[in-house]
Design a protein around this motif. Structure first.
Motif, PDB file in Angstrom:
ATOM      1  N   ASP A  60       0.835  -1.207   0.000  1.00 12.88           N
ATOM      2  CA  ASP A  60       0.000   0.000   0.000  1.00 12.88           C
ATOM      3  C   ASP A  60       0.868   1.255   0.000  1.00 12.88           C
ATOM      4  O   ASP A  60       0.416   2.313  -0.427  1.00 12.88           O
ATOM      5  CB  ASP A  60      -0.942   0.015   1.213  1.00 12.88           C
ATOM      6  CG  ASP A  60      -1.802   1.266   1.244  1.00 12.88           C
ATOM      7  OD1 ASP A  60      -2.676   1.390   0.364  1.00 12.88           O
ATOM      8  OD2 ASP A  60      -1.584   2.130   2.122  1.00 12.88           O
ATOM      9  N   TYR A  65       3.342   7.585   2.018  1.00 14.65           N
ATOM     10  CA  TYR A  65       2.441   7.255   0.903  1.00 14.65           C
ATOM     11  C   TYR A  65       1.413   6.211   1.308  1.00 14.65           C
ATOM     12  O   TYR A  65       1.666   5.364   2.169  1.00 14.65           O
ATOM     13  CB  TYR A  65       3.249   6.725  -0.286  1.00 14.65           C
ATOM     14  CG  TYR A  65       4.328   7.682  -0.729  1.00 14.65           C
ATOM     15  CD1 TYR A  65       3.996   8.870  -1.368  1.00 14.65           C
ATOM     16  CD2 TYR A  65       5.671   7.418  -0.484  1.00 14.65           C
ATOM     17  CE1 TYR A  65       4.984   9.771  -1.756  1.00 14.65           C
ATOM     18  CE2 TYR A  65       6.660   8.316  -0.861  1.00 14.65           C
ATOM     19  CZ  TYR A  65       6.306   9.489  -1.503  1.00 14.65           C
ATOM     20  OH  TYR A  65       7.282  10.371  -1.884  1.00 14.65           O
ATOM     21  N   SER A  66       0.267   6.257   0.635  1.00 10.51           N
ATOM     22  CA  SER A  66      -0.729   5.204   0.764  1.00 10.51           C
ATOM     23  C   SER A  66      -1.574   5.193  -0.492  1.00 10.51           C
ATOM     24  O   SER A  66      -1.997   6.245  -0.970  1.00 10.51           O
ATOM     25  CB  SER A  66      -1.618   5.439   1.986  1.00 10.51           C
ATOM     26  OG  SER A  66      -2.706   4.537   1.961  1.00 10.51           O
ATOM     27  N   GLY A  69      -6.637   5.372  -0.396  1.00  9.96           N
ATOM     28  CA  GLY A  69      -7.674   6.353  -0.686  1.00  9.96           C
ATOM     29  C   GLY A  69      -8.676   6.548   0.438  1.00  9.96           C
ATOM     30  O   GLY A  69      -9.586   7.371   0.345  1.00  9.96           O
ATOM     31  N   VAL A  70      -8.556   5.765   1.500  1.00 14.31           N
ATOM     32  CA  VAL A  70      -9.410   5.887   2.699  1.00 14.31           C
ATOM     33  C   VAL A  70      -8.488   5.773   3.911  1.00 14.31           C
ATOM     34  O   VAL A  70      -7.345   5.345   3.770  1.00 14.31           O
ATOM     35  CB  VAL A  70     -10.501   4.789   2.753  1.00 14.31           C
ATOM     36  CG1 VAL A  70     -11.462   4.919   1.570  1.00 14.31           C
ATOM     37  CG2 VAL A  70      -9.875   3.406   2.807  1.00 14.31           C
ATOM     38  N   PRO A  71      -8.986   6.126   5.117  1.00 17.61           N
ATOM     39  CA  PRO A  71      -8.127   5.976   6.301  1.00 17.61           C
ATOM     40  C   PRO A  71      -7.631   4.534   6.438  1.00 17.61           C
ATOM     41  O   PRO A  71      -8.380   3.584   6.205  1.00 17.61           O
ATOM     42  CB  PRO A  71      -9.046   6.356   7.463  1.00 17.61           C
ATOM     43  CG  PRO A  71     -10.076   7.237   6.861  1.00 17.61           C
ATOM     44  CD  PRO A  71     -10.293   6.718   5.464  1.00 17.61           C
ATOM     45  N   PHE A  72      -6.370   4.408   6.802  1.00 21.03           N
ATOM     46  CA  PHE A  72      -5.716   3.098   6.807  1.00 21.03           C
ATOM     47  C   PHE A  72      -4.959   2.969   8.126  1.00 21.03           C
ATOM     48  O   PHE A  72      -4.058   3.758   8.408  1.00 21.03           O
ATOM     49  CB  PHE A  72      -4.742   3.045   5.618  1.00 21.03           C
ATOM     50  CG  PHE A  72      -4.158   1.679   5.323  1.00 21.03           C
ATOM     51  CD1 PHE A  72      -3.405   1.000   6.279  1.00 21.03           C
ATOM     52  CD2 PHE A  72      -4.338   1.082   4.088  1.00 21.03           C
ATOM     53  CE1 PHE A  72      -2.856  -0.236   6.007  1.00 21.03           C
ATOM     54  CE2 PHE A  72      -3.788  -0.166   3.806  1.00 21.03           C
ATOM     55  CZ  PHE A  72      -3.042  -0.816   4.773  1.00 21.03           C
ATOM     56  N   LEU A  73      -5.340   1.992   8.929  1.00 19.85           N
ATOM     57  CA  LEU A  73      -4.666   1.756  10.208  1.00 19.85           C
ATOM     58  C   LEU A  73      -3.893   0.445  10.135  1.00 19.85           C
ATOM     59  O   LEU A  73      -4.485  -0.621   9.945  1.00 19.85           O
ATOM     60  CB  LEU A  73      -5.683   1.686  11.356  1.00 19.85           C
ATOM     61  CG  LEU A  73      -5.076   1.410  12.746  1.00 19.85           C
ATOM     62  CD1 LEU A  73      -4.125   2.524  13.179  1.00 19.85           C
ATOM     63  CD2 LEU A  73      -6.182   1.231  13.792  1.00 19.85           C
ATOM     64  N   HIS A  74      -2.581   0.554  10.261  1.00 20.22           N
ATOM     65  CA  HIS A  74      -1.766  -0.658  10.342  1.00 20.22           C
ATOM     66  C   HIS A  74      -1.915  -1.256  11.734  1.00 20.22           C
ATOM     67  O   HIS A  74      -1.960  -0.531  12.724  1.00 20.22           O
ATOM     68  CB  HIS A  74      -0.305  -0.324  10.064  1.00 20.22           C
ATOM     69  CG  HIS A  74      -0.057   0.068   8.648  1.00 20.22           C
ATOM     70  ND1 HIS A  74       0.379  -0.817   7.699  1.00 20.22           N
ATOM     71  CD2 HIS A  74      -0.229   1.254   8.003  1.00 20.22           C
ATOM     72  CE1 HIS A  74       0.499  -0.199   6.525  1.00 20.22           C
ATOM     73  NE2 HIS A  74       0.132   1.064   6.687  1.00 20.22           N
TER      74      HIS A  74
ATOM     75  N   PRO B 216      -8.596  11.339   4.788  1.00 16.29           N
ATOM     76  CA  PRO B 216      -7.943  10.042   5.010  1.00 16.29           C
ATOM     77  C   PRO B 216      -6.423  10.123   5.111  1.00 16.29           C
ATOM     78  O   PRO B 216      -5.782  10.831   4.336  1.00 16.29           O
ATOM     79  CB  PRO B 216      -8.366   9.231   3.776  1.00 16.29           C
ATOM     80  CG  PRO B 216      -8.753  10.233   2.755  1.00 16.29           C
ATOM     81  CD  PRO B 216      -9.224  11.461   3.473  1.00 16.29           C
ATOM     82  N   HIS B 217      -5.893   9.411   6.090  1.00 12.43           N
ATOM     83  CA  HIS B 217      -4.445   9.240   6.227  1.00 12.43           C
ATOM     84  C   HIS B 217      -4.169   7.793   6.586  1.00 12.43           C
ATOM     85  O   HIS B 217      -5.034   7.105   7.128  1.00 12.43           O
ATOM     86  CB  HIS B 217      -3.883  10.137   7.337  1.00 12.43           C
ATOM     87  CG  HIS B 217      -3.905  11.587   7.012  1.00 12.43           C
ATOM     88  ND1 HIS B 217      -3.024  12.176   6.142  1.00 12.43           N
ATOM     89  CD2 HIS B 217      -4.720  12.581   7.441  1.00 12.43           C
ATOM     90  CE1 HIS B 217      -3.288  13.473   6.051  1.00 12.43           C
ATOM     91  NE2 HIS B 217      -4.322  13.741   6.819  1.00 12.43           N
ATOM     92  N   ALA B 218      -2.935   7.360   6.307  1.00 15.47           N
ATOM     93  CA  ALA B 218      -2.493   6.039   6.748  1.00 15.47           C
ATOM     94  C   ALA B 218      -1.666   6.205   8.023  1.00 15.47           C
ATOM     95  O   ALA B 218      -0.879   7.147   8.138  1.00 15.47           O
ATOM     96  CB  ALA B 218      -1.661   5.366   5.660  1.00 15.47           C
ATOM     97  N   PHE B 219      -1.872   5.313   8.975  1.00 18.90           N
ATOM     98  CA  PHE B 219      -1.191   5.402  10.266  1.00 18.90           C
ATOM     99  C   PHE B 219      -0.431   4.118  10.552  1.00 18.90           C
ATOM    100  O   PHE B 219      -1.017   3.033  10.513  1.00 18.90           O
ATOM    101  CB  PHE B 219      -2.201   5.645  11.395  1.00 18.90           C
ATOM    102  CG  PHE B 219      -2.957   6.932  11.263  1.00 18.90           C
ATOM    103  CD1 PHE B 219      -2.428   8.119  11.756  1.00 18.90           C
ATOM    104  CD2 PHE B 219      -4.187   6.964  10.624  1.00 18.90           C
ATOM    105  CE1 PHE B 219      -3.116   9.315  11.619  1.00 18.90           C
ATOM    106  CE2 PHE B 219      -4.884   8.159  10.486  1.00 18.90           C
ATOM    107  CZ  PHE B 219      -4.355   9.334  10.986  1.00 18.90           C
TER     108      PHE B 219
END
Lengths: 304, 401
Positions: A60, A65-66, A69-74, B216-219
């Motif tokens: 991803d 970077y991601s 396109g939507v919130p992304f929680l690892h 939106p953000h990646a965390f």
């Protein structure tokens, strides 16, 4: 909504525009990215993705970077379902209950290290969609055996001369035993079937799960151009039947195309190169057994 | 009418007094903080924290969700997820449960999530032991959580509320630590602040970032060597900033309630020739010993350490500089080294000028719930006063030979 799907899909696919962007880091031919791309077309922008350690979490994109396109929680490897349960509770108690929580995990994070938290989230009937994309080994760490690896497959921990001797876990039966509202299998070779199942999952409540077949050219020693064909052959050989289960009791085979010989499927992959005639025969027996069990379950659901 | 119903009915009333165990008091702290997500897993002696919250919810529900998970690891995972979504989240655990959470303690702090967790100090197995010592929480020293050690049930309640305020200012999770049984299951009178008072002290959470579909953000994704160190340095900076911010919270809480505790709590240390350093309920017994010795003309005092992380270096130096002998009592041990408070305090005082640097004496005792009696503490005092220099090895007191 169609309830069947022809062997050649019509590509009457959702027209929601692209949410997943180009520019991800997946290997050419990777089965993950088409799956998440079409899943997100169905689920839309009011979705939060939770992903544990897995190929997808890497491809991803690295910080900052991601491609999602939507919130992304690892999340931690063994805890995608628990992270997602917390996200659900947090969204619900802060007034954004209409957002879909989507956990997206590999077979290691689902069949193995994540099974405990997955089972608990399923038992609590958490309101989320959990997707396992199954490439049948720990691909992100370089092709090690998982409990999703099929018997007879080569991996770096079941090396040449000592390929895997145990059968693959039956994930569908495990989840059905939890009586979750919805469980389905899908592959990118039958996108109409796949997107229909995501739409069905989207429109239901409670714990919904999709088990996606995700060919891995790197780990399967296969040619990138054969990934869709391998996905199709997995269904046609009944290595990976397409079915769905409602409430853990109502099994239905959603697509049963013209069968193909197992050898056609095996021949496109290097990981089964050591499998002799006896191994192929044993695999055919196992596939037949599993298919008969699935048929019996479907028959007893009154939907054979 | 149950106690929670009574509390709910009183609603706007001023502070009221109840008889509560330490665990109940901590649970009231979480309730008064209006936690939105509670996720925990049972373990003795923590369990009654969560049971109390469940009863409070049954009797007077507030907007919240209880996620009854299958392990402490998942409890912390759910708290992380909830906090990322913008909710105020709470959990409680002990011992093995805290050890199981270890991976995610790092996760919560590095993600800068203002969680508050109650840890009831319990010895680690094997052999199984449900009684108090501090090795469980002190084993989490380097996870990036603030740690505060409580001495009374009142302090447990107050500290949970204070912790949410500070955690949400500095975006660092906080562990509030109680002794097993001595606090957790022992009842005493506790003043309950009114909900209005707590609301004035602790505003609703306003997260600077969260999982937001509008933005939106990646965390938590891959962080290369180009970025990782800077992110960790910010966490360290946040810890340092937390010391004065904790002090502000104490002053504000004092204005509301008349109660303050501070990072370190000196007792009769003026003109002292020897100061005992202790934490948690051992400090209560030590205070009694100090009074008895002072009555006999001995110039001795006590310093209770409440804030363990971040280390209150300045407060420790101010309290202990120029004291000829400092004796630290540890209910914990770093195997092959020393008691953990002892090594930390020794380190904090090393930068004092040589003439102001105390002689440092360390004592280990009370593991696995062994009582730390007046006699044991007197032994530490006697040994310290009878020697010019500390014994080189770790000194065990209150131990069978």
């Amino acid at each position: 909504m169609r309830t069947d799907c022809p062997d050649r899909p019509h590509f009457r696919l959702p027209n929601g525009g692209e949410i997943v962007s180009r520019g991800h880091l997946a290997c050419p031919g990777c089965g993950i990215m088409p799956a998440i791309r079409f899943a997100m077309k169905v689920l839309g922008r009011r979705t939060v993705i939770v992903a544990p350690a897995c190929c997808y979490a890497v491809v991803d994109g690295p910080f900052p970077y991601s491609a999602a396109g939507v919130p992304f929680l690892h999340s931690a490897f063994e805890a995608a379902a628990s992270f997602a349960s917390g996200v659900r509770a947090g969204l619900d108690t802060t007034g954004v209950a209409d957002v879909t929580v989507l956990a997206w995990a590999g077979d290691g994070g689902t069949f193995d290290i994540g099974l405990q938290s997955l089972s608990a989230a399923a038992e609590r009937n958490e309101n989320m969609i959990y997707v396992c994309y199954d490439n049948e080994a720990y691909m992100n760490t370089g092709i090690q055996r998982s409990s999703a690896t099929p018997r007879g497959a080569w991996t770096t921990t079941t090396p040449k001369g000592a390929t895997k001797t145990e059968r693959k876990k039956d994930l569908g039966a495990i989840m059905a035993a939890h009586r979750v509202p919805y469980f389905a299998t899908a592959t990118i070779a039958y996108l109409e079937d796949l997107t229909r199942k995501f739409a069905k999952a989207r429109d239901l409540g409670g714990f919904r799960m999709l088990h996606l077949y995700a060919p891995c050219p790197t780990g399967w020693k296969a040619d990138a151009r054969h990934m869709v064909e391998l996905s199709r052959l997995a269904v046609r050989t009944r290595v990976f039947p397409l079915y769905e289960v409602h409430d853990g009791t109502r099994f239905e085979v959603t697509l049963d195309p013209e069968t193909a010989p197992l050898r056609d499927y095996l021949a496109l992959q290097g990981r089964f190169a050591e499998m002799g005639d006896a191994g192929v025969a044993a695999m055919e027996d196992e596939i037949r057994d599993r298919w008969e069990i699935l048929q019996r379950r479907a028959a007893s659901s009154g939907r054979a | 009418m149950t106690a929670p119903q009574a509390a709910a009915r009183e609603g706007s009333a001023a502070a009221s007094t109840r008889i509560l165990t330490g665990n109940q008091a901590a649970a009231y702290g979480a309730y008064l903080s209006q936690v939105q997500v509670v996720s925990a897993y049972p373990i003795t002696p923590q369990t009654t924290v969560i049971e109390t919250l469940a009863e409070l919810y049954r009797d007077a529900p507030w907007p919240s969700r209880f996620v009854n998970v299958e392990s402490e690891h998942s409890a912390m995972a759910a708290c992380i997820g909830a906090s990322m979504a913008g909710a105020r989240a709470f959990t409680a655990t002990s011992s093995q449960g805290l050890a199981l959470m270890h991976e995610l303690l790092h996760w919560a702090s590095a993600q800068r999530l203002p969680l508050v967790m109650v840890n009831v100090n319990r010895a680690l197995a094997p052999g199984w032991n449900i009684w108090t010592d501090q090795n469980d929480s002190l084993s989490q020293r380097d996870t990036g959580w603030m740690q505060l050690y409580c001495e009374s049930n009142q302090e447990a309640l107050d500290t949970v509320i204070q912790a949410y305020r500070v955690a949400e200012q500095v975006q660092i999770p906080i562990m509030v630590v109680l002794d097993a049984f001595v606090l957790s299951h022992t009842a005493e009178a506790v003043s309950l602040p009114s909900p209005e008072m707590v609301r004035a002290f602790l505003p609703p959470r306003d997260p600077p970032f969260r999982l937001d579909v509008e933005e939106p953000h990646a965390f938590g994704g891959l962080l290369t060597p180009d970025h990782y160190q800077e992110v960790r340095a910010k966490l360290h900076r946040g810890m340092e900033d937390a010391i004065p911010i904790w002090g502000e919270a104490e002053r504000s809480w004092e204005a509301f309630t008349g109660r303050a505790y501070d990072a370190v709590v000196p007792y009769r240390t003026e003109d002292a020739e020897m100061v005992l350093v202790a934490s948690a309920t051992v400090a209560s017994t030590a205070r009694d010993v100090i009074d008895a010795l002072r009555a006999r003309g001995k110039k001795v005092g006590l310093l209770r350490v409440r804030l363990f992380r971040p280390t209150p270096h300045d407060a420790l130096r101010l309290a202990l500089r120029g004291i000829p002998r400092v004796a630290v009592i540890d209910r914990n041990i770093s195997y092959g080294h020393h008691g953990i408070f002892f090594q930390e305090i020794k380190s904090a005082l090393y930068d004092l000028p040589a003439r102001e640097r105390p002689g440092m004496f360390g004592y280990v005792t009370g593991l696995g719930g062994r009582d730390v009696t007046r006699g044991v503490i007197l032994d530490a005092v006697g040994r310290t006063l009878s020697r010019d220099r500390a014994e080189p090895e770790t000194v065990w007191i209150g131990r069978k030979e």
